[in-house]
Write a protein that holds these residues in place. Sequence first.
Motif, PDB file in Angstrom:
ATOM      1  N   ALA A 155       0.832  -1.206   0.000  1.00  0.00           N
ATOM      2  CA  ALA A 155       0.000   0.000   0.000  1.00  0.00           C
ATOM      3  C   ALA A 155       0.866   1.255   0.000  1.00  0.00           C
ATOM      4  O   ALA A 155       0.602   2.206  -0.742  1.00  0.00           O
ATOM      5  CB  ALA A 155      -0.933  -0.009   1.212  1.00  0.00           C
ATOM      6  N   ARG A 156       1.913   1.265   0.815  1.00  0.00           N
ATOM      7  CA  ARG A 156       2.801   2.433   0.886  1.00  0.00           C
ATOM      8  C   ARG A 156       3.501   2.680  -0.453  1.00  0.00           C
ATOM      9  O   ARG A 156       3.571   3.815  -0.936  1.00  0.00           O
ATOM     10  CB  ARG A 156       3.834   2.215   1.994  1.00  0.00           C
ATOM     11  CG  ARG A 156       4.839   3.362   2.151  1.00  0.00           C
ATOM     12  CD  ARG A 156       5.875   3.043   3.226  1.00  0.00           C
ATOM     13  NE  ARG A 156       6.553   1.770   3.043  1.00  0.00           N
ATOM     14  CZ  ARG A 156       7.554   1.564   2.178  1.00  0.00           C
ATOM     15  NH1 ARG A 156       7.974   2.549   1.397  1.00  0.00           N
ATOM     16  NH2 ARG A 156       8.119   0.382   2.073  1.00  0.00           N
ATOM     17  N   LEU A 157       3.998   1.618  -1.076  1.00  0.00           N
ATOM     18  CA  LEU A 157       4.713   1.772  -2.347  1.00  0.00           C
ATOM     19  C   LEU A 157       3.770   2.184  -3.484  1.00  0.00           C
ATOM     20  O   LEU A 157       4.142   3.012  -4.323  1.00  0.00           O
ATOM     21  CB  LEU A 157       5.456   0.484  -2.694  1.00  0.00           C
ATOM     22  CG  LEU A 157       6.629   0.164  -1.760  1.00  0.00           C
ATOM     23  CD1 LEU A 157       7.138  -1.255  -2.000  1.00  0.00           C
ATOM     24  CD2 LEU A 157       7.747   1.185  -1.922  1.00  0.00           C
ATOM     25  N   LEU A 158       2.570   1.625  -3.509  1.00  0.00           N
ATOM     26  CA  LEU A 158       1.600   2.042  -4.530  1.00  0.00           C
ATOM     27  C   LEU A 158       1.213   3.502  -4.331  1.00  0.00           C
ATOM     28  O   LEU A 158       1.074   4.255  -5.305  1.00  0.00           O
ATOM     29  CB  LEU A 158       0.366   1.142  -4.502  1.00  0.00           C
ATOM     30  CG  LEU A 158       0.562  -0.254  -5.069  1.00  0.00           C
ATOM     31  CD1 LEU A 158      -0.669  -1.109  -4.813  1.00  0.00           C
ATOM     32  CD2 LEU A 158       0.889  -0.203  -6.554  1.00  0.00           C
ATOM     33  N   HIS A 159       1.040   3.919  -3.077  1.00  0.00           N
ATOM     34  CA  HIS A 159       0.738   5.326  -2.795  1.00  0.00           C
ATOM     35  C   HIS A 159       1.865   6.221  -3.301  1.00  0.00           C
ATOM     36  O   HIS A 159       1.620   7.253  -3.938  1.00  0.00           O
ATOM     37  CB  HIS A 159       0.522   5.528  -1.300  1.00  0.00           C
ATOM     38  CG  HIS A 159       0.262   6.948  -0.921  1.00  0.00           C
ATOM     39  ND1 HIS A 159      -0.953   7.561  -1.152  1.00  0.00           N
ATOM     40  CD2 HIS A 159       1.063   7.886  -0.367  1.00  0.00           C
ATOM     41  CE1 HIS A 159      -0.886   8.812  -0.744  1.00  0.00           C
ATOM     42  NE2 HIS A 159       0.321   9.029  -0.266  1.00  0.00           N
ATOM     43  N   ARG A 160       3.088   5.817  -3.052  1.00  0.00           N
ATOM     44  CA  ARG A 160       4.252   6.590  -3.509  1.00  0.00           C
ATOM     45  C   ARG A 160       4.280   6.683  -5.035  1.00  0.00           C
ATOM     46  O   ARG A 160       4.530   7.747  -5.596  1.00  0.00           O
ATOM     47  CB  ARG A 160       5.510   5.920  -2.976  1.00  0.00           C
ATOM     48  CG  ARG A 160       6.759   6.684  -3.213  1.00  0.00           C
ATOM     49  CD  ARG A 160       7.902   6.021  -2.488  1.00  0.00           C
ATOM     50  NE  ARG A 160       9.162   6.539  -2.933  1.00  0.00           N
ATOM     51  CZ  ARG A 160      10.331   5.989  -2.643  1.00  0.00           C
ATOM     52  NH1 ARG A 160      10.402   4.917  -1.897  1.00  0.00           N
ATOM     53  NH2 ARG A 160      11.438   6.522  -3.106  1.00  0.00           N
ATOM     54  N   LEU A 161       3.999   5.561  -5.705  1.00  0.00           N
ATOM     55  CA  LEU A 161       3.955   5.562  -7.170  1.00  0.00           C
ATOM     56  C   LEU A 161       2.839   6.492  -7.671  1.00  0.00           C
ATOM     57  O   LEU A 161       3.028   7.256  -8.621  1.00  0.00           O
ATOM     58  CB  LEU A 161       3.753   4.143  -7.692  1.00  0.00           C
ATOM     59  CG  LEU A 161       3.668   3.983  -9.206  1.00  0.00           C
ATOM     60  CD1 LEU A 161       4.954   4.444  -9.886  1.00  0.00           C
ATOM     61  CD2 LEU A 161       3.360   2.539  -9.567  1.00  0.00           C
ATOM     62  N   ASN A 162       1.671   6.439  -7.023  1.00  0.00           N
ATOM     63  CA  ASN A 162       0.570   7.318  -7.416  1.00  0.00           C
ATOM     64  C   ASN A 162       0.914   8.785  -7.210  1.00  0.00           C
ATOM     65  O   ASN A 162       0.560   9.630  -8.041  1.00  0.00           O
ATOM     66  CB  ASN A 162      -0.707   6.966  -6.635  1.00  0.00           C
ATOM     67  CG  ASN A 162      -1.369   5.722  -7.163  1.00  0.00           C
ATOM     68  OD1 ASN A 162      -1.289   5.413  -8.346  1.00  0.00           O
ATOM     69  ND2 ASN A 162      -2.004   4.987  -6.282  1.00  0.00           N
ATOM     70  N   GLU A 163       1.601   9.118  -6.141  1.00  0.00           N
ATOM     71  CA  GLU A 163       2.009  10.501  -5.894  1.00  0.00           C
ATOM     72  C   GLU A 163       2.953  10.990  -6.982  1.00  0.00           C
ATOM     73  O   GLU A 163       2.808  12.101  -7.483  1.00  0.00           O
ATOM     74  CB  GLU A 163       2.674  10.633  -4.531  1.00  0.00           C
ATOM     75  CG  GLU A 163       1.713  10.657  -3.380  1.00  0.00           C
ATOM     76  CD  GLU A 163       2.407  10.890  -2.049  1.00  0.00           C
ATOM     77  OE1 GLU A 163       3.576  10.458  -1.877  1.00  0.00           O
ATOM     78  OE2 GLU A 163       1.779  11.502  -1.183  1.00  0.00           O
ATOM     79  N   VAL A 164       3.944  10.172  -7.326  1.00  0.00           N
ATOM     80  CA  VAL A 164       4.897  10.547  -8.379  1.00  0.00           C
ATOM     81  C   VAL A 164       4.176  10.697  -9.710  1.00  0.00           C
ATOM     82  O   VAL A 164       4.439  11.620 -10.474  1.00  0.00           O
ATOM     83  CB  VAL A 164       6.038   9.507  -8.469  1.00  0.00           C
ATOM     84  CG1 VAL A 164       6.901   9.740  -9.686  1.00  0.00           C
ATOM     85  CG2 VAL A 164       6.876   9.535  -7.216  1.00  0.00           C
ATOM     86  N   SER A 165       3.250   9.782  -9.991  1.00  0.00           N
ATOM     87  CA  SER A 165       2.498   9.843 -11.247  1.00  0.00           C
ATOM     88  C   SER A 165       1.650  11.106 -11.308  1.00  0.00           C
ATOM     89  O   SER A 165       1.568  11.740 -12.358  1.00  0.00           O
ATOM     90  CB  SER A 165       1.626   8.608 -11.396  1.00  0.00           C
ATOM     91  OG  SER A 165       2.425   7.453 -11.477  1.00  0.00           O
ATOM     92  N   ALA A 166       1.024  11.468 -10.211  1.00  0.00           N
ATOM     93  CA  ALA A 166       0.190  12.686 -10.184  1.00  0.00           C
ATOM     94  C   ALA A 166       1.040  13.927 -10.371  1.00  0.00           C
ATOM     95  O   ALA A 166       0.621  14.880 -11.035  1.00  0.00           O
ATOM     96  CB  ALA A 166      -0.575  12.765  -8.860  1.00  0.00           C
TER      97      ALA A 166
END
Length: 148
Positions: free
Chosen positions: A134-145
């Motif tokens: 969950a933490r890594l997916l959140h980080r990926l989503n933040e970078v993508s946004a």
Amino acid sequence: MDEFGPEGLDLERELAVFLRRARATSGEMAREVHPDLEPAAYGLLVRLEDAGPQRATELAAYFGVGKATMSRQLGALDRLGLIARTPDPADGRASLVELTSEGHERFTRVRDARRSRYARKLAAWDRQEIADLARLLHRLNEVSAADE
């Protein structure tokens, strides 16, 4: 991805599979909410449930889509009785979009069933692995946004 070596290729392949499956699952969940619901609109229900009433422009920015796309998707949700628009108390010229009671009930039923499926799929994982994912997916989503 070449700068990541073979791990970059592995990541690209696994993300492609994950996204393909996620799109198919979103379509199934959308149809469970309402037979006429577009798969892309399911994400709007998720966001409205999580964040509460939003302006259409906020939703468009969050999903990285244009105003016309957002307007079309919200119009479809409105026609299905899943959302309602109310005047924005901060600006009477704007409106807020929120789930109707029917939209909330239908969405909650499908979301709870989805969470049960995730729980079964991840039953062999320990809690730390789930938290890490969950933490890594959140980080990926933040970078993508941030790139949009």
